[in-house]
Design an enzyme around this catalytic site. Sequence first.
Site, PDB file in Angstrom:
ATOM      1  N   THR A  36       0.872  -1.176   0.000  1.00 31.84           N
ATOM      2  CA  THR A  36       0.000   0.000   0.000  1.00 31.84           C
ATOM      3  C   THR A  36       0.910   1.226   0.000  1.00 31.84           C
ATOM      4  N   PHE A  77       2.015  -8.402  11.204  1.00 25.74           N
ATOM      5  CA  PHE A  77       2.166  -6.952  11.353  1.00 25.74           C
ATOM      6  C   PHE A  77       1.201  -6.184  10.443  1.00 25.74           C
ATOM      7  N   THR A 120      -1.552  -2.883  19.413  1.00 21.42           N
ATOM      8  CA  THR A 120      -1.148  -1.560  19.890  1.00 21.42           C
ATOM      9  C   THR A 120      -1.720  -1.275  21.281  1.00 21.42           C
ATOM     10  N   ASP A 121      -1.036  -0.394  22.011  1.00 20.73           N
ATOM     11  CA  ASP A 121      -1.565   0.032  23.320  1.00 20.73           C
ATOM     12  C   ASP A 121      -2.822   0.889  23.176  1.00 20.73           C
ATOM     13  N   GLU A 122      -3.085   1.378  21.942  1.00 22.35           N
ATOM     14  CA  GLU A 122      -4.243   2.260  21.751  1.00 22.35           C
ATOM     15  C   GLU A 122      -5.565   1.546  21.967  1.00 22.35           C
ATOM     16  N   TYR A 147      -9.023   3.634  13.690  1.00 19.52           N
ATOM     17  CA  TYR A 147      -7.842   2.754  13.670  1.00 19.52           C
ATOM     18  C   TYR A 147      -7.805   1.857  14.907  1.00 19.52           C
ATOM     19  N   SER A 148      -7.851   2.479  16.096  1.00 14.20           N
ATOM     20  CA  SER A 148      -7.651   1.666  17.306  1.00 14.20           C
ATOM     21  C   SER A 148      -8.828   0.730  17.543  1.00 14.20           C
ATOM     22  N   LYS A 151      -8.136  -2.313  15.498  1.00 15.62           N
ATOM     23  CA  LYS A 151      -7.087  -3.141  16.114  1.00 15.62           C
ATOM     24  C   LYS A 151      -7.676  -3.885  17.319  1.00 15.62           C
ATOM     25  N   LYS A 186       4.205   9.911  10.013  1.00 14.47           N
ATOM     26  CA  LYS A 186       4.179   9.765  11.472  1.00 14.47           C
ATOM     27  C   LYS A 186       4.977  10.893  12.139  1.00 14.47           C
ATOM     28  N   PHE A 187       4.690  11.145  13.421  1.00 13.92           N
ATOM     29  CA  PHE A 187       5.172  12.345  14.110  1.00 13.92           C
ATOM     30  C   PHE A 187       6.690  12.563  14.000  1.00 13.92           C
ATOM     31  N   ASN A 246       4.688  15.572  23.378  1.00 11.14           N
ATOM     32  CA  ASN A 246       5.102  15.857  22.003  1.00 11.14           C
ATOM     33  C   ASN A 246       6.018  17.078  21.920  1.00 11.14           C
ATOM     34  N   ALA A 271      -8.858  15.149  15.780  1.00  7.88           N
ATOM     35  CA  ALA A 271     -10.165  14.889  16.394  1.00  7.88           C
ATOM     36  C   ALA A 271     -10.053  13.677  17.328  1.00  7.88           C
TER      37      ALA A 271
HETATM   38  P1  NAD Z   1       3.076   0.643   8.504  1.00  8.61           P
HETATM   39  O1  NAD Z   1       1.865   1.401   8.083  1.00  8.61           O
HETATM   40  O2  NAD Z   1       4.408   1.291   8.422  1.00  8.61           O
HETATM   41  O3  NAD Z   1       3.171  -0.719   7.655  1.00  8.61           O
HETATM   42  C1  NAD Z   1       2.059  -1.507   7.385  1.00  8.61           C
HETATM   43  C2  NAD Z   1       2.459  -2.507   6.301  1.00  8.61           C
HETATM   44  O4  NAD Z   1       1.331  -3.370   6.062  1.00  8.61           O
HETATM   45  C3  NAD Z   1       2.806  -1.856   4.951  1.00  8.61           C
HETATM   46  O5  NAD Z   1       3.952  -2.458   4.399  1.00  8.61           O
HETATM   47  C4  NAD Z   1       1.586  -2.137   4.088  1.00  8.61           C
HETATM   48  O6  NAD Z   1       1.882  -2.224   2.694  1.00  8.61           O
HETATM   49  C5  NAD Z   1       1.138  -3.477   4.653  1.00  8.61           C
HETATM   50  N1  NAD Z   1      -0.293  -3.737   4.404  1.00  8.61           N
HETATM   51  C6  NAD Z   1      -1.333  -2.880   4.560  1.00  8.61           C
HETATM   52  N2  NAD Z   1      -2.483  -3.491   4.200  1.00  8.61           N
HETATM   53  C7  NAD Z   1      -2.151  -4.755   3.816  1.00  8.61           C
HETATM   54  C8  NAD Z   1      -2.898  -5.871   3.356  1.00  8.61           C
HETATM   55  N3  NAD Z   1      -4.225  -5.808   3.197  1.00  8.61           N
HETATM   56  N4  NAD Z   1      -2.241  -7.022   3.101  1.00  8.61           N
HETATM   57  C9  NAD Z   1      -0.892  -7.106   3.259  1.00  8.61           C
HETATM   58  N5  NAD Z   1      -0.129  -6.068   3.666  1.00  8.61           N
HETATM   59  C10 NAD Z   1      -0.755  -4.916   3.944  1.00  8.61           C
HETATM   60  O7  NAD Z   1       2.761   0.132   9.967  1.00  8.61           O
HETATM   61  P2  NAD Z   1       3.745  -0.093  11.218  1.00  8.61           P
HETATM   62  O8  NAD Z   1       3.886   1.179  11.943  1.00  8.61           O
HETATM   63  O9  NAD Z   1       4.934  -0.844  10.768  1.00  8.61           O
HETATM   64  O10 NAD Z   1       2.820  -1.050  12.108  1.00  8.61           O
HETATM   65  C11 NAD Z   1       2.891  -2.459  11.973  1.00  8.61           C
HETATM   66  C12 NAD Z   1       1.972  -3.120  12.988  1.00  8.61           C
HETATM   67  O11 NAD Z   1       2.351  -2.724  14.302  1.00  8.61           O
HETATM   68  C13 NAD Z   1       0.503  -2.714  12.859  1.00  8.61           C
HETATM   69  O12 NAD Z   1      -0.279  -3.841  13.125  1.00  8.61           O
HETATM   70  C14 NAD Z   1       0.312  -1.654  13.931  1.00  8.61           C
HETATM   71  O13 NAD Z   1      -1.030  -1.647  14.375  1.00  8.61           O
HETATM   72  C15 NAD Z   1       1.253  -2.166  14.995  1.00  8.61           C
HETATM   73  N6  NAD Z   1       1.813  -1.169  15.919  1.00  8.61           N
HETATM   74  C16 NAD Z   1       2.445  -0.057  15.438  1.00  8.61           C
HETATM   75  C17 NAD Z   1       3.037   0.821  16.334  1.00  8.61           C
HETATM   76  C18 NAD Z   1       3.796   2.045  15.845  1.00  8.61           C
HETATM   77  O14 NAD Z   1       4.234   2.843  16.667  1.00  8.61           O
HETATM   78  N7  NAD Z   1       4.014   2.239  14.557  1.00  8.61           N
HETATM   79  C19 NAD Z   1       2.956   0.579  17.706  1.00  8.61           C
HETATM   80  C20 NAD Z   1       2.276  -0.555  18.159  1.00  8.61           C
HETATM   81  C21 NAD Z   1       1.718  -1.434  17.249  1.00  8.61           C
HETATM   82  O1  DAU Z   2       0.621   3.839  20.476  1.00  5.28           O
HETATM   83  C1  DAU Z   2       0.903   3.034  19.371  1.00  5.28           C
HETATM   84  C2  DAU Z   2       0.461   3.734  18.096  1.00  5.28           C
HETATM   85  O2  DAU Z   2       1.430   4.746  17.847  1.00  5.28           O
HETATM   86  C3  DAU Z   2       0.352   2.796  16.903  1.00  5.28           C
HETATM   87  O3  DAU Z   2      -0.693   1.895  17.144  1.00  5.28           O
HETATM   88  C4  DAU Z   2       0.067   3.565  15.617  1.00  5.28           C
HETATM   89  O4  DAU Z   2       0.115   2.684  14.512  1.00  5.28           O
HETATM   90  C5  DAU Z   2       1.155   4.621  15.443  1.00  5.28           C
HETATM   91  O5  DAU Z   2       0.867   5.411  14.298  1.00  5.28           O
HETATM   92  C6  DAU Z   2       1.219   5.509  16.682  1.00  5.28           C
HETATM   93  O6  DAU Z   2      -0.014   6.277  16.820  1.00  5.28           O
HETATM   94  P1  DAU Z   2      -0.020   7.829  17.209  1.00  5.28           P
HETATM   95  O7  DAU Z   2      -1.273   8.405  16.703  1.00  5.28           O
HETATM   96  O8  DAU Z   2       0.354   8.012  18.640  1.00  5.28           O
HETATM   97  O9  DAU Z   2       1.273   8.296  16.324  1.00  5.28           O
HETATM   98  P2  DAU Z   2       1.555   9.576  15.406  1.00  5.28           P
HETATM   99  O10 DAU Z   2       2.980   9.470  14.977  1.00  5.28           O
HETATM  100  O11 DAU Z   2       0.524   9.780  14.370  1.00  5.28           O
HETATM  101  O12 DAU Z   2       1.438  10.797  16.459  1.00  5.28           O
HETATM  102  C7  DAU Z   2       2.201  10.824  17.658  1.00  5.28           C
HETATM  103  C8  DAU Z   2       1.769  12.063  18.434  1.00  5.28           C
HETATM  104  O13 DAU Z   2       2.193  13.236  17.730  1.00  5.28           O
HETATM  105  C9  DAU Z   2       0.261  12.202  18.585  1.00  5.28           C
HETATM  106  O14 DAU Z   2      -0.009  12.782  19.858  1.00  5.28           O
HETATM  107  C10 DAU Z   2      -0.140  13.190  17.476  1.00  5.28           C
HETATM  108  C11 DAU Z   2       1.076  14.087  17.385  1.00  5.28           C
HETATM  109  N1  DAU Z   2       1.391  14.666  16.055  1.00  5.28           N
HETATM  110  C12 DAU Z   2       1.408  13.849  14.970  1.00  5.28           C
HETATM  111  C13 DAU Z   2       1.771  14.331  13.731  1.00  5.28           C
HETATM  112  C14 DAU Z   2       1.785  13.432  12.510  1.00  5.28           C
HETATM  113  C15 DAU Z   2       1.748  16.017  15.945  1.00  5.28           C
HETATM  114  O15 DAU Z   2       1.745  16.778  16.944  1.00  5.28           O
HETATM  115  N2  DAU Z   2       2.115  16.487  14.716  1.00  5.28           N
HETATM  116  C16 DAU Z   2       2.134  15.711  13.601  1.00  5.28           C
HETATM  117  O16 DAU Z   2       2.477  16.222  12.516  1.00  5.28           O
END
Ligand code: NAD
Ligand code: DAU
Length: 331
Positions: A36, A77, A120-122, A147-148, A151, A186-187, A246, A271
Site C-alpha cells: 500500500t 504486522f 497496539t496500546d491504543e 484505527y484503534s 485493532k 508519522k510524528f 510531544n 479529532a
Molecule cells: P506501517 O503502516 O508502516 O506498515 C504496514 C504494512 O502493512 C505496509 O507495508 C503495508 O503495505 C502493509 N499492508 C497494509 N495493508 C495490507 C494488506 N491488506 N495485506 C498485506 N499487507 C498490507 O505500519 P507499522 O507502523 O509498521 O505497524 C505495523 C503493525 O504494528 C501494525 O499492526 C500496527 O497496528 C502495529 N503497531 C504499530 C506501532 C507504531 O508505533 N508504529 C505501535 C504498536 C503497534
Molecule cells: O501507540 C501506538 C500507536 O502509535 C500505533 O498503534 C500507531 O500505529 C502509530 O501510528 C502511533 O499512533 P499515534 O497516533 O500516537 O502516532 P503519530 O505518529 O501519528 O502521532 C504521535 C503524536 O504526535 C500524537 O499525539 C499526534 C502528534 N502529532 C502527529 C503528527 C503526525 C503532531 O503533533 N504532529 C504531527 O504532525
Amino acid sequence: MRLLVTGGAGFIGANFVHYTLREHPEHTITVLDALTYAGNEASLAPVRDRIEFVHGSVADAALVDELVGRSDAVVHFAAESHNDNSLNDPSPFLTTNIIGTYTILEAVRKHGVRLHHISTDEVYGDLELDDPKKFTDQTPYNPSSPYSSTKAGSDLLVRAWVRSFGITATISNCSNNYGPYQHIEKFIPRQITNVLAGLRPKLYGKGENVRDWIHVDDHNSAVHAILEKGRSGETYLIGSDGEKNNREVLSLILELLGQPGDAYDHVVDRAGHDLRYAIDASKLRDELGWKPRFTDFRDGLAATVDWYRENESWWGPLKQQVEAKYAAQGQ
Ligand code: NAD
Ligand code: DAU
C-alpha cells in the site's frame, strides 16, 4: 522456523526482517505485503536475496491459505496503521485490520500453525496526565479512533479463535515505535524530514499529549521473546518506560538538528486525540526475561535523525504528497 511475516515492507515489519536475519539467522522468512502507500520494497532491498517476497493482501483467502500452509509461524504486522488516515477514510482499516486478521485466523486454524498477532496500546484508550496507573493486560478495552477500534476488534478475534477453536496464538500490544524506515506521515519522521526539507515542524494542539516511546528494535526483540517463550492465549504489553510529551520530543529533534527551540508551528489538533499512553511491561520482563536495549531516548533519536539525513532517497519522493495531504487538513 519458517516465518510468514505479514506487512514486512512496512516500518516495524521491515525492521523485524532485518533484526531476525541479524540476530536469529536460523529462521527463514517469507514476507506477504500488499505494498500500500505505507509499504516500501526499498526497505527490504539490503536483504532481498535472503527472503521470499510475496506481493498480495492478507485479505486474499486463497493466497493466505497457501502461504500459511507452508509456514511454522505467522507474525502478523500487516495493518492500516495511521490514526489521521482512519479519520478521513475508515474503510481500508476495516478490510485489512478486521477481515485481514480473520483471514489469517482461518488459515492458521486450518493448518495448525502458530500465530503472533501484533497490536497496539491504543486498544486501551487513553490516560489522564496525572494518572499513576499504566496499561496492563487487565486494562479494559476502550479504543478511541477508527484505527484503534479495528485493532481492538482484531485482538478480540484472536482471543475468540484461541478459546473457541484452540488455535495457538499470542498477542502483543506495544507503545509508539521510533527508528529507521518509519513512514514520514508519522510524528517523529515528519518533523525530522520537515527540518531537512526546509519546512517548519507541525505540532498538533498544545503538544501536551504523551506517548510512551520505544525503539523499534526493542519492540522486535520482545516479539522474538514471545515467539520463543510466550504462552498461547496470553497478551504481552511491550514498552520501555519512554513517556514524553510531544513538545519535549519536538524540542529534542530541533536541538539535534541545530534549530532554534521555537522553530515550529502549532496546527489544528487531531479529532478525538488520545491524551496519554503508558505501558506497564512487567509481565514481559518478569515472565520472559525481556529487557530493552535502547534505554537512552536521546541516543536512539539522534541515530534516527542520522538515518533520515543519510537516506533522503528513501523518503524524498514521498515528501511533497504527504505534506500536501496534511496541508489540506490544516495540519
Ligand atoms: P506501517 O503502516 O508502516 O506498515 C504496514 C504494512 O502493512 C505496509 O507495508 C503495508 O503495505 C502493509 N499492508 C497494509 N495493508 C495490507 C494488506 N491488506 N495485506 C498485506 N499487507 C498490507 O505500519 P507499522 O507502523 O509498521 O505497524 C505495523 C503493525 O504494528 C501494525 O499492526 C500496527 O497496528 C502495529 N503497531 C504499530 C506501532 C507504531 O508505533 N508504529 C505501535 C504498536 C503497534
Ligand atoms: O501507540 C501506538 C500507536 O502509535 C500505533 O498503534 C500507531 O500505529 C502509530 O501510528 C502511533 O499512533 P499515534 O497516533 O500516537 O502516532 P503519530 O505518529 O501519528 O502521532 C504521535 C503524536 O504526535 C500524537 O499525539 C499526534 C502528534 N502529532 C502527529 C503528527 C503526525 C503532531 O503533533 N504532529 C504531527 O504532525
